[in-house]
Design a protein around this motif. Structure first.
Motif, mmCIF file in Angstrom:
data_model
loop_
_atom_site.group_PDB
_atom_site.id
_atom_site.type_symbol
_atom_site.label_atom_id
_atom_site.label_comp_id
_atom_site.label_asym_id
_atom_site.label_seq_id
_atom_site.Cartn_x
_atom_site.Cartn_y
_atom_site.Cartn_z
ATOM 1 N N MET A 120 0.826 -1.201 0.000
ATOM 2 C CA MET A 120 0.000 0.000 0.000
ATOM 3 C C MET A 120 0.865 1.257 0.000
ATOM 4 N N ILE A 121 1.897 1.280 0.820
ATOM 5 C CA ILE A 121 2.739 2.474 0.936
ATOM 6 C C ILE A 121 3.425 2.799 -0.390
ATOM 7 N N VAL A 122 4.082 1.822 -1.000
ATOM 8 C CA VAL A 122 4.853 2.122 -2.214
ATOM 9 C C VAL A 122 3.961 2.429 -3.408
ATOM 10 N N SER A 123 2.696 2.017 -3.374
ATOM 11 C CA SER A 123 1.806 2.290 -4.503
ATOM 12 C C SER A 123 1.549 3.784 -4.685
ATOM 13 N N HIS A 124 1.851 4.583 -3.659
ATOM 14 C CA HIS A 124 1.661 6.037 -3.747
ATOM 15 C C HIS A 124 2.891 6.763 -4.284
#
Length: 289
Positions: A120-124
């Motif tokens: 979830m974090i890196v998808s931003h």
């Protein structure tokens, strides 16, 4: 409320609100700092380029999103060994959008990080070039595969001391990671099958660190050196299952190498060392565990 450092949040806020041209900031070991403080401070740091926010045990990853929203130039963040999970759920965080300015993210020693949270974090952050997950022991190889699928520009990935023994294996990765140049797998449970897939899918690898990888043998090393033809450094320190004679011939056959760290039992002769040195390659001993 004063801190053990002799200053309080009020003092930090007063300073930063008056010095809004700050570009580089370190806020390590501030035990009273929390997510709300970070959100408030970030609104005064619009010119910030890099931030260290490590070992602030009341800060969670929600602070990361406050920072990238309010600091449009922030490209380098270190949040190592922070407090843990946010009270916010993943669905609400998905609404935060995309932040292309972030290039480097250091999340070392955050054992609460899971496959779901890191994905979830890196998808931003679509332009992430460096991701450091050293000693994030709850991220599996499946989580790493999802990271690599989303971070197409990643060039430096540190997975040392990660527990990569469970779940889907990196050996099942079936896509190329064309920009990856540095991969640190030291003291993680990787084997020859993993090295084979890495060698096929990371053709531009320049640096591979395998210190303490007991599942690797000269067979896996050979895969890497044959397929990663630009490799300049390989660290085989404490790779106790890499056979001496076979590995030596493989290492000599790789003209791109400029630095080799050998296992403790590995010995080059003086003439071999001089030959490698004439090619511009140095040989370093490993430290025994």
């Amino acid at each position: 409320m004063a801190s053990g450092h002799g200053y309080s949040y009020a003092g930090i806020f007063s300073l930063l609100s008056k010095c809004q041209s700050i570009q580089h900031l370190e806020l390590d070991y501030i035990l009273f700092l929390n997510d709300n403080h970070v959100m408030e401070l970030s609104s005064h740091l619009v010119g910030l380029l890099s931030l260290r926010l490590s070992r602030c045990f009341m800060v969670t990853y929600s602070a990361l999103f406050s920072l990238v929203m309010n600091c449009p130039s922030l490209s380098d963040i270190k949040m190592e060994d922070i407090g843990g999970k946010s009270v916010m759920n993943y669905d609400s965080l998905m609404e935060f959008g995309v932040y292309p300015q972030l290039k480097s993210l250091y999340l070392r020693y955050n054992s609460w990080l899971s496959d779901e949270s890191i994905t979830m974090i890196v998808s931003h952050f679509p332009n992430l070039h460096l991701l450091d997950l050293k000693s994030c022991k709850n991220i599996s190889q499946q989580g790493i595969i999802q990271v690599l699928k989303r971070c197409h520009k990643i060039s430096h990935l540190n997975l040392s001391l990660c527990n990569l023994s469970s779940g889907v294996k990196l050996s099942e990765m079936n896509f190329e990671v064309p920009k990856l140049k540095m991969l640190n797998l030291s003291f993680s449970e990787v084997d020859d099958a993993t090295l084979y897939v890495i060698s096929k899918n990371c053709p531009r690898l320049l640096q591979l660190l395998l210190n303490g990888c007991l599942g690797c043998t000269e067979k896996g090393v050979k895969y890497v050196l044959e397929n990663c033809t630009q490799l300049r450094e390989i660290d085989l320190g404490n790779c106790l299952n890499v056979h001496i004679n076979v590995a030596a011939s493989v290492l000599f056959s790789s003209p791109s190498l400029r630095k080799i760290t050998v296992p403790p039992h590995f010995r080059f002769s003086e003439s071999e060392r001089k030959l490698l040195l004439r090619r511009g390659c140095i040989v370093c001993p490993s430290f025994r565990l």
